[in-house]
Design a protein around this motif. Structure first.
Motif, PDB file in Angstrom:
ATOM      1  N   ILE A  62       0.856  -1.183   0.000  1.00 40.59           N
ATOM      2  CA  ILE A  62       0.000   0.000   0.000  1.00 40.59           C
ATOM      3  C   ILE A  62       0.897   1.239   0.000  1.00 40.59           C
ATOM      4  N   ASN A  63       0.680   2.155  -0.956  1.00 38.96           N
ATOM      5  CA  ASN A  63       1.435   3.414  -1.025  1.00 38.96           C
ATOM      6  C   ASN A  63       0.671   4.568  -0.397  1.00 38.96           C
ATOM      7  N   VAL A  64      -0.682   4.439  -0.360  1.00 40.29           N
ATOM      8  CA  VAL A  64      -1.549   5.549   0.035  1.00 40.29           C
ATOM      9  C   VAL A  64      -2.574   5.052   1.049  1.00 40.29           C
ATOM     10  N   VAL A  65      -2.678   5.790   2.151  1.00 41.21           N
ATOM     11  CA  VAL A  65      -3.810   5.616   3.059  1.00 41.21           C
ATOM     12  C   VAL A  65      -4.625   6.892   2.921  1.00 41.21           C
ATOM     13  N   ALA A  66      -5.822   6.761   2.359  1.00 42.12           N
ATOM     14  CA  ALA A  66      -6.702   7.914   2.154  1.00 42.12           C
ATOM     15  C   ALA A  66      -7.720   7.934   3.283  1.00 42.12           C
ATOM     16  N   GLY A  67      -7.694   8.998   4.075  1.00 41.67           N
ATOM     17  CA  GLY A  67      -8.603   9.119   5.209  1.00 41.67           C
ATOM     18  C   GLY A  67      -9.749  10.039   4.887  1.00 41.67           C
ATOM     19  N   VAL A  68     -10.966   9.561   5.151  1.00 38.16           N
ATOM     20  CA  VAL A  68     -12.178  10.333   4.881  1.00 38.16           C
ATOM     21  C   VAL A  68     -12.462  11.247   6.071  1.00 38.16           C
ATOM     22  N   GLU A  69     -12.721  12.529   5.763  1.00 39.97           N
ATOM     23  CA  GLU A  69     -13.022  13.510   6.807  1.00 39.97           C
ATOM     24  C   GLU A  69     -14.255  13.094   7.581  1.00 39.97           C
ATOM     25  N   ALA A  70     -14.252  13.257   8.849  1.00 36.28           N
ATOM     26  CA  ALA A  70     -13.174  13.746   9.684  1.00 36.28           C
ATOM     27  C   ALA A  70     -12.525  12.605  10.464  1.00 36.28           C
ATOM     28  N   ARG A  71     -13.279  11.595  10.788  1.00 37.37           N
ATOM     29  CA  ARG A  71     -12.723  10.570  11.672  1.00 37.37           C
ATOM     30  C   ARG A  71     -11.751   9.628  10.971  1.00 37.37           C
ATOM     31  N   GLY A  72     -11.746   9.609   9.655  1.00 32.52           N
ATOM     32  CA  GLY A  72     -10.698   8.877   8.938  1.00 32.52           C
ATOM     33  C   GLY A  72      -9.340   9.523   9.151  1.00 32.52           C
ATOM     34  N   PHE A  73      -9.344  10.804   9.576  1.00 33.89           N
ATOM     35  CA  PHE A  73      -8.103  11.506   9.886  1.00 33.89           C
ATOM     36  C   PHE A  73      -7.505  11.021  11.202  1.00 33.89           C
ATOM     37  N   ILE A  74      -8.305  10.408  12.039  1.00 35.67           N
ATOM     38  CA  ILE A  74      -7.813   9.889  13.322  1.00 35.67           C
ATOM     39  C   ILE A  74      -7.085   8.561  13.113  1.00 35.67           C
ATOM     40  N   PHE A  75      -7.679   7.681  12.311  1.00 37.77           N
ATOM     41  CA  PHE A  75      -7.131   6.343  12.141  1.00 37.77           C
ATOM     42  C   PHE A  75      -6.116   6.250  11.001  1.00 37.77           C
ATOM     43  N   GLY A  76      -6.296   7.041   9.963  1.00 39.44           N
ATOM     44  CA  GLY A  76      -5.434   6.941   8.790  1.00 39.44           C
ATOM     45  C   GLY A  76      -3.969   7.257   9.003  1.00 39.44           C
ATOM     46  N   VAL A 128      -5.630   2.222   0.357  1.00 36.92           N
ATOM     47  CA  VAL A 128      -6.712   1.769   1.211  1.00 36.92           C
ATOM     48  C   VAL A 128      -7.418   3.042   1.688  1.00 36.92           C
ATOM     49  N   VAL A 129      -8.754   3.013   1.666  1.00 34.74           N
ATOM     50  CA  VAL A 129      -9.566   4.150   2.113  1.00 34.74           C
ATOM     51  C   VAL A 129     -10.052   3.839   3.519  1.00 34.74           C
ATOM     52  N   VAL A 130      -9.793   4.769   4.460  1.00 36.69           N
ATOM     53  CA  VAL A 130     -10.087   4.531   5.867  1.00 36.69           C
ATOM     54  C   VAL A 130     -11.120   5.524   6.383  1.00 36.69           C
ATOM     55  N   ASP A 131     -12.083   5.003   7.136  1.00 33.46           N
ATOM     56  CA  ASP A 131     -13.043   5.847   7.854  1.00 33.46           C
ATOM     57  C   ASP A 131     -13.417   5.125   9.143  1.00 33.46           C
ATOM     58  N   ASP A 132     -14.096   5.819  10.031  1.00 39.02           N
ATOM     59  CA  ASP A 132     -14.463   5.181  11.291  1.00 39.02           C
ATOM     60  C   ASP A 132     -15.656   4.261  11.132  1.00 39.02           C
ATOM     61  N   LEU A 133     -16.569   4.601  10.214  1.00 38.59           N
ATOM     62  CA  LEU A 133     -17.842   3.886  10.142  1.00 38.59           C
ATOM     63  C   LEU A 133     -18.376   3.881   8.720  1.00 38.59           C
ATOM     64  N   ILE A 134     -18.980   2.777   8.325  1.00 38.55           N
ATOM     65  CA  ILE A 134     -19.726   2.740   7.070  1.00 38.55           C
ATOM     66  C   ILE A 134     -21.191   2.566   7.420  1.00 38.55           C
ATOM     67  N   ALA A 135     -21.990   3.495   6.923  1.00 35.33           N
ATOM     68  CA  ALA A 135     -23.445   3.434   7.104  1.00 35.33           C
ATOM     69  C   ALA A 135     -24.064   3.124   5.739  1.00 35.33           C
ATOM     70  N   THR A 136     -24.438   4.161   4.999  1.00 35.42           N
ATOM     71  CA  THR A 136     -25.057   3.938   3.690  1.00 35.42           C
ATOM     72  C   THR A 136     -24.026   3.733   2.582  1.00 35.42           C
ATOM     73  N   GLY A 137     -22.771   4.077   2.834  1.00 34.11           N
ATOM     74  CA  GLY A 137     -21.693   3.801   1.887  1.00 34.11           C
ATOM     75  C   GLY A 137     -21.420   4.886   0.859  1.00 34.11           C
TER      76      GLY A 137
END
Length: 184
Positions: A62-76, A128-137
């Motif tokens: 993996i070259n890129v960890v893409a974090g989705v705002e805002a909580r993906g910024f915590i884990f990414g 890899v795309v990272v977020d805290d939660l997936i709801a509706t996607g």
């Protein structure tokens, strides 16, 4: 909550699951809000969360960890550092300075956009795309489309929590989704 994609006998999963506070009727009646702030207050559970993601991605080029705002910024970022990848923030509109590329997606009522800097990723990189939660996607799907539009190979989406009753996984099509905890 029960584990979804990780061995349920792993003590770390039960520690993570039990550290997530569920708040009924927030932000509106009928919603069971999955509050990760209590997970962040528990250094062991937080470390377990990062460790499980790192174990999954450390040998996958993996070259890129893409974090989705805002909580993906915590884990990414800690995942990216641990696996030697760059962290790319995927932000809401008008939050990034300079030139951006965006992807619009549909919400229950209306639309929204997700953006990243032009040149943050290169064709052929693996993400890899990272977020805290997936709801509706919808947000994850938009993040995947945005990265793929510029030639990135999105290996997987990764979330701490999945709300399976909202069928967000279905929106990702054939894109793999890795989750630690499934709310049931």
């Amino acid at each position: 909550m029960a584990s979804s994609d990780v061995n349920t006998r792993d003590d770390r999963i039960s520690r993570i699951s039990s550290s997530i506070r569920v708040i009924p009727d927030f932000p509106k009646p009928g919603i069971l809000f999955q509050d990760i702030t209590t997970l962040l207050l528990d250094p062991t559970a937080f470390q377990d969360t990062i460790d499980l993601f790192v174990e999954r991605y450390k040998d996958r080029n993996i070259n890129v960890v893409a974090g989705v705002e805002a909580r993906g910024f915590i884990f990414g970022p800690p995942i990216a550092l641990a696996i030697g990848a760059k962290f790319v923030p995927m932000r809401k509109p008008k939050k990034l300075p300079g030139e951006v590329i965006s992807e619009e997606y549909t919400l229950e009522y209306g639309t929204d956009k997700i953006e990243m800097h032009v040149g943050a990723v290169q064709p052929g990189e693996r993400a890899v795309v990272v977020d805290d939660l997936i709801a509706t996607g919808g947000t994850l799907k938009a993040a995947v489309r945005l990265l793929e539009r510029v030639g990135v190979d999105v290996v997987e989406c990764a979330c701490v929590i999945e709300l399976p009753e909202l069928k967000g996984r279905d929106k990702l099509g054939d894109k793999s989704l890795f989750v630690l905890v499934s709310s049931t």
